[in-house]
Structures are given as C-alpha cells and as structure tokens.
Design a protein around this motif. Structure first.
Motif, mmCIF file in Angstrom:
data_model
loop_
_atom_site.group_PDB
_atom_site.id
_atom_site.type_symbol
_atom_site.label_atom_id
_atom_site.label_comp_id
_atom_site.label_asym_id
_atom_site.label_seq_id
_atom_site.Cartn_x
_atom_site.Cartn_y
_atom_site.Cartn_z
ATOM 1 N N MET A 101 -29.611 8.415 5.539
ATOM 2 C CA MET A 101 -29.097 7.721 5.893
ATOM 3 C C MET A 101 -27.911 8.584 7.059
ATOM 4 S SD MET A 101 -25.679 5.779 3.638
ATOM 5 C CE MET A 101 -24.296 4.930 5.723
ATOM 6 N N LYS A 102 -27.591 8.104 8.173
ATOM 7 C CA LYS A 102 -27.305 9.006 9.121
ATOM 8 C C LYS A 102 -26.153 9.408 8.852
ATOM 9 C CE LYS A 102 -26.050 8.333 14.049
ATOM 10 N NZ LYS A 102 -26.600 6.782 15.416
ATOM 11 N N SER A 103 -26.085 10.803 9.141
ATOM 12 C CA SER A 103 -24.219 11.115 8.996
ATOM 13 C C SER A 103 -23.319 10.465 10.435
ATOM 14 C CB SER A 103 -24.638 12.101 9.853
ATOM 15 O OG SER A 103 -24.843 13.356 10.277
ATOM 16 N N PHE A 104 -22.168 10.433 10.070
ATOM 17 C CA PHE A 104 -21.157 9.969 10.341
ATOM 18 C C PHE A 104 -20.001 10.315 10.585
ATOM 19 C CE2 PHE A 104 -21.560 6.930 7.225
ATOM 20 C CZ PHE A 104 -20.042 6.286 7.564
ATOM 21 N N GLY A 105 -18.999 9.878 11.663
ATOM 22 C CA GLY A 105 -17.130 10.226 10.749
ATOM 23 C C GLY A 105 -16.762 9.239 11.603
ATOM 24 N N TYR A 106 -15.088 9.059 10.760
ATOM 25 C CA TYR A 106 -14.944 7.972 10.872
ATOM 26 C C TYR A 106 -13.748 8.173 10.850
ATOM 27 C CZ TYR A 106 -12.447 3.500 10.382
ATOM 28 O OH TYR A 106 -11.869 2.575 10.122
ATOM 29 N N ILE A 107 -12.398 7.843 11.358
ATOM 30 C CA ILE A 107 -10.868 7.342 11.099
ATOM 31 C C ILE A 107 -10.162 6.970 11.875
ATOM 32 C CG2 ILE A 107 -11.038 8.992 14.089
ATOM 33 C CD1 ILE A 107 -8.658 10.913 14.186
ATOM 34 N N GLN A 108 -9.536 6.529 11.224
ATOM 35 C CA GLN A 108 -8.257 5.452 11.765
ATOM 36 C C GLN A 108 -6.750 6.261 11.179
ATOM 37 O OE1 GLN A 108 -6.280 3.006 13.387
ATOM 38 N NE2 GLN A 108 -8.039 2.888 13.577
ATOM 39 N N PRO A 109 -6.072 6.667 11.750
ATOM 40 C CA PRO A 109 -4.952 7.243 10.942
ATOM 41 C C PRO A 109 -3.118 6.544 11.002
ATOM 42 C CG PRO A 109 -5.451 7.804 12.957
ATOM 43 C CD PRO A 109 -6.211 7.009 13.435
ATOM 44 N N SER A 110 -3.829 5.113 12.059
ATOM 45 C CA SER A 110 -2.528 4.052 12.375
ATOM 46 C C SER A 110 -1.948 3.334 10.453
ATOM 47 C CB SER A 110 -2.872 3.189 13.491
ATOM 48 O OG SER A 110 -3.066 4.306 14.269
ATOM 49 N N ARG A 111 -1.242 3.401 10.549
ATOM 50 C CA ARG A 111 -0.793 1.895 9.588
ATOM 51 C C ARG A 111 -0.465 0.918 9.888
ATOM 52 N NH1 ARG A 111 3.447 3.983 5.616
ATOM 53 N NH2 ARG A 111 4.163 5.781 5.210
ATOM 54 N N LEU A 112 -1.225 -0.100 9.248
ATOM 55 C CA LEU A 112 -1.516 -1.294 9.377
ATOM 56 C C LEU A 112 -0.737 -1.876 8.473
ATOM 57 C CD1 LEU A 112 -3.023 -3.870 11.149
ATOM 58 C CD2 LEU A 112 -5.035 -3.603 9.570
ATOM 59 N N ALA A 113 -0.409 -2.932 9.651
ATOM 60 C CA ALA A 113 0.721 -4.287 8.866
ATOM 61 C C ALA A 113 0.217 -5.654 9.126
ATOM 62 C CB ALA A 113 2.565 -3.859 9.335
ATOM 63 N N PHE A 114 -0.549 -6.308 8.849
ATOM 64 C CA PHE A 114 -1.046 -7.485 9.015
ATOM 65 C C PHE A 114 -0.401 -8.628 8.602
ATOM 66 C CE2 PHE A 114 -4.210 -10.482 9.690
ATOM 67 C CZ PHE A 114 -5.126 -10.071 11.097
ATOM 68 N N GLY A 115 -0.093 -10.020 9.203
ATOM 69 C CA GLY A 115 0.345 -11.013 8.860
ATOM 70 C C GLY A 115 0.911 -11.857 9.231
ATOM 71 N N ALA A 116 1.336 -13.424 9.053
ATOM 72 C CA ALA A 116 2.114 -14.038 9.938
ATOM 73 C C ALA A 116 3.279 -13.547 9.479
ATOM 74 C CB ALA A 116 1.589 -15.995 9.660
ATOM 75 N N GLY A 117 4.668 -13.908 10.524
ATOM 76 C CA GLY A 117 5.435 -13.838 10.112
ATOM 77 C C GLY A 117 6.054 -12.479 9.513
ATOM 78 N N ARG A 118 5.402 -11.577 10.114
ATOM 79 C CA ARG A 118 5.599 -9.790 9.462
ATOM 80 C C ARG A 118 6.616 -9.190 11.069
ATOM 81 N NH1 ARG A 118 1.772 -6.486 5.953
ATOM 82 N NH2 ARG A 118 3.841 -5.804 6.513
ATOM 83 N N LEU A 119 6.916 -10.218 12.198
ATOM 84 C CA LEU A 119 7.031 -9.435 12.995
ATOM 85 C C LEU A 119 9.238 -9.033 12.601
ATOM 86 C CD1 LEU A 119 6.911 -8.995 16.437
ATOM 87 C CD2 LEU A 119 8.085 -10.573 16.760
ATOM 88 N N LYS A 120 9.308 -9.240 11.823
ATOM 89 C CA LYS A 120 10.974 -8.695 11.852
ATOM 90 C C LYS A 120 11.002 -7.519 10.878
ATOM 91 C CE LYS A 120 10.435 -11.526 7.086
ATOM 92 N NZ LYS A 120 9.088 -12.084 7.176
ATOM 93 N N GLU A 121 9.442 -6.586 10.517
ATOM 94 C CA GLU A 121 9.466 -5.661 9.994
ATOM 95 C C GLU A 121 9.442 -4.165 10.493
ATOM 96 O OE1 GLU A 121 6.465 -5.589 6.889
ATOM 97 O OE2 GLU A 121 6.456 -7.596 6.506
ATOM 98 N N ALA A 122 8.986 -4.851 11.737
ATOM 99 C CA ALA A 122 9.251 -3.718 12.995
ATOM 100 C C ALA A 122 10.185 -2.856 12.740
ATOM 101 C CB ALA A 122 9.847 -4.242 14.755
ATOM 102 N N GLY A 123 11.871 -3.051 12.293
ATOM 103 C CA GLY A 123 12.691 -2.598 12.538
ATOM 104 C C GLY A 123 12.295 -0.616 11.459
ATOM 105 N N SER A 124 12.007 -1.517 10.300
ATOM 106 C CA SER A 124 11.853 -0.710 9.118
ATOM 107 C C SER A 124 9.807 0.000 9.118
ATOM 108 C CB SER A 124 11.443 -1.700 7.923
ATOM 109 O OG SER A 124 10.713 -2.171 8.412
ATOM 110 N N ILE A 125 9.428 -0.339 10.015
ATOM 111 C CA ILE A 125 8.579 0.394 10.570
ATOM 112 C C ILE A 125 8.272 1.096 11.551
ATOM 113 C CG2 ILE A 125 6.128 0.381 11.450
ATOM 114 C CD1 ILE A 125 5.535 -2.518 10.336
ATOM 115 N N VAL A 126 9.010 0.908 12.486
ATOM 116 C CA VAL A 126 9.444 2.122 13.970
ATOM 117 C C VAL A 126 10.461 3.853 13.632
ATOM 118 C CG1 VAL A 126 10.314 1.947 15.837
ATOM 119 C CG2 VAL A 126 8.652 0.530 15.539
ATOM 120 N N SER A 127 11.346 2.850 12.668
ATOM 121 C CA SER A 127 12.516 4.138 11.876
ATOM 122 C C SER A 127 12.134 4.958 11.398
ATOM 123 C CB SER A 127 13.722 3.389 11.907
ATOM 124 O OG SER A 127 12.581 2.968 10.078
#
Length: 388
Positions: free
Chosen positions: A1-27
């Motif tokens: 199998m081919k060797s490879f790397g993968y990186i994704q360090p960002s926290r992800l908040a996904f879903g309808a109606g979650r915009l109101k969580e911006a403050g708790s995430i950014v703080s």
C-alpha cells in the motif's frame, strides 16, 4: 500500500444553527477579535453578522470589523487589514464569508505580525513564523474549501500577479464553524460557481501524482455528493438538507487539497482571475476544464473512468478508455446543466491576453503534478482551445 501523510489540526463545528457558538469557539484563542467579513454577505444577511458579533461579545471578546474584502483578495486590502489589527492590538481573527474573506483573514494573520507584506510569505519564499495570529473561519459558501485548507490566495494588482501563501504548520485555522443555514440565501450563480470549485478540488486531488488513499476516500465522496446535490440545490436552494450536503462536500474537499493539492486547471485558472479580477475562481476553472480534460484523460485512464461513471452510470458497461475519454463531454453537460458553461470570450478576454496569463500559469507548481505534464506550447494551445 502506498505510504502517505495526513494532517488536519483544525477543530470542526458542523451543523445547522451552530453560528451562535462562535463566541465560545473563538474565546479559546484570544480576547481582541478582528472580524474579517465579506461586505456582500454583510449587506445581504446583516443578522448573521450581528449573531457572530453578539456571540463574541457575550463570550467576553472585544470586536472590530474589517470588510474591505473583494473577490480575488487584493494585497493592498490585506495590508490595510493588517494595520488595523496592529492598531487595535488584535490577538485573534475571525474570517466570515466566501473564500475571499477567509483567505484575507489568513493573510492578515501573517501580515499583522511579520515585516514586509503578505506577498513576502508566498509558498516559495520566507515562511510565516509562530507569530502568526490564531484565526477561526466561518464559511458562507460551499465552496472554496478555504476553511479546511492552509492556503491564502492573494493578488498584487499593481503587477497583475496572483499567488498563494501555503504552510501546514502556521496557516490552518485553529477552528472552523460550518453552519449550512448561512448558505440558504446564496444566489444561483455563486452556488454553481463555488459548487463546481468543490468538484475541481476533489477531482484534481484524486488524479494528482501525489494522490493518497485518504485523499481518494474523501475525493470520491465529495464528487459523488456534488454530482447529485449541486443540481438539486440549484432547483431547491432553500432546502437545508441539500445545503448541508454541499457544505459537507466542501469541507471534505478542503481537507483533501490541504494534504494532496490541485493540478493543471488551478495553475491555468488562477492567473485568469489575477489578470481579470471580475472572473470568479469557479468561472476561471469552468472555462478551461473541457480543454484540460481532453488533454489529460489518456494519462489517468482508470481514475478518469471512475469519475465519468459517477456522472453517468450508463458508462459502467463501457471500457475504461471509452469512459475516461467521455468525461470531458460529461463535465461539459454538467456545466451546462448548472449554468456555468463559458468560454474566455464571455469575459472579454482576447487571444492577445493569453501570453501574460500563460507566463504566470507556468510558474505554478500545480502544472508539474498533473498526470500528464505539459510544456509551455501545450498550455498555450489549451488556452486557445478555451475560446469559442
């Protein structure tokens, strides 16, 4: 199998109606925020911007707004945003909008804390340091994939030069908030253009000479989703389930290009927008994709064939070669279906404009990871094939 790397360090908040969580995430990342926002989105949906501001303030952050964001972000505006960030002692940025707003926020995070300009930190120059400000991204289109990538595309309008910052250590968002409700009011043209961009990110990562098993998995899921749900969304733009599917495809594609990358079409498309900023990124890709597919298909037959069958299951009975060659016609039909089929003439571009565009195209490393690597004369011919 081919060797490879993968990186994704960002926290992800996904879903309808979650915009109101911006403050708790950014703080988590700072107390003095610069909200970099797309002015068109701010005008169209002021309540969404207000929701973010209110959420940030409720979480104890001070907020100032920078909205000098235009399609194909300009270096001059990035530098103005960086000066504002320094003046206001900003310690965290929030990019809210399409790719231009998110790329601007990412570039400002570098320019505000480093000498020179953002253009001094392009992927082939000096790299940004740990002084880069943390940033959180909130996409309002589906999309550019910018919220999941580590790339900021900017244009030096004085020199008609469009290029990118790219760094896996410093330029991933600390967190990204994807709320599909923000996409419900997108006009059809932007939905089509950004939706096609999602396809190109996944497809080019899939055929890239550096493709990986992880990238393949995400790319195939992305392409199948775009093929099914982009036309449905254009027919029923207020359908939150359809919008959620496209937002998910955009998120997957963004993670894929951050780890694999794009190929020849992005090298060809970027300088079109660099020289003609009114041409959106998605349009610049749509205009050259037929010529690119016709040129490349026979160098990646099995992979082209697999994608062609996602567009047209009736190709299952065809040979791989027949299916691969047919992908060009399938994509042209898809572009016509979503109202995005165009030629260079449609944007006022003439054959005399090809040479300066071509020069910048050949400077992009994306050219060299295409399954078939073209020389300058071949790329010139591909551009010429993209006229009527």
């Amino acid at each position: 199998m081919k060797s490879f790397g993968y990186i994704q360090p960002s926290r992800l908040a996904f879903g309808a109606g979650r915009l109101k969580e911006a403050g708790s995430i950014v703080s988590r990342y700072g107390k003095n925020a610069l909200l970099v926002v797309d002015p068109g989105f701010r005008q169209a949906l002021p309540q969404a911007v207000e929701t973010v501001q209110t959420s940030l303030k409720a979480a104890g952050l001070s907020v100032c707004i920078f909205d000098k964001v235009f399609p194909n972000p300009r270096l001059c505006d990035v530098q103005e945003g960086a000066e504002l960030a320094r003046t206001q002692k900003v310690d965290v940025l929030v990019g809210m909008g399409g790719g231009s707003a998110m790329d601007s926020a990412r570039a400002i995070a570098v320019a505000a804390t480093h000498p020179g300009t953002a253009m001094d930190y392009l992927y082939f120059k000096t790299q940004p340091t740990e002084k880069t400000l943390p940033f959180v991204l909130i996409p309002t289109t589906s999309g550019t994939g910018s919220h999941m990538s580590c790339c900021a595309v900017i244009t030096d309008t004085e020199h008609d030069f469009k290029s990118a910052l790219w760094n896996q250590d410093r330029l991933f968002a600390r967190a990204t908030l994807v709320d599909p409700e923000l996409m419900l009011s997108l006009p059809k043209g932007i939905t089509a253009s950004t939706g096609f961009d999602v396809f190109t990110h996944a497809f080019e990562s899939y055929i890239n000479v550096g493709a990986s098993p992880m990238g393949d998995l995400m790319a195939l899921e992305t392409i199948a989703t775009v093929v099914e749900y982009l036309p449905k969304t254009l027919d029923d733009p207020k359908n939150i389930e359809y919008r959620s599917k496209l937002a998910w495809a955009d998120t997957l594609a963004g993670a894929t290009i951050a780890n694999v990358g794009t190929t020849l079409p992005h090298a060809m498309g970027q300088p079109i927008s660099g020289h003609f900023p009114k041409v959106s990124h998605g349009q610049s890709l749509a205009v050259i994709y037929p010529a690119f597919l016709g040129y490349t298909w026979d160098s990646s037959v099995e992979r082209f064939a697999r994608i062609a069958r996602l567009f047209n299951p009736q190709l299952t009975g065809a040979t791989d070669a027949k299916a691969a060659e047919a992908l060009k016609d399938e994509v042209v039909a898809f572009l016509k279906k979503i109202g995005l089929f165009c030629t260079l003439d449609d944007f006022g571009i003439t054959r005399h404009d090809v040479e300066p565009i071509l020069k910048h195209c050949m400077e992009f490393p994306d050219v060299n990871v295409n399954p078939k690597v073209p020389d300058t004369d071949t790329v010139r011919e591909l551009y010429l094939q993209s006229f009527k």
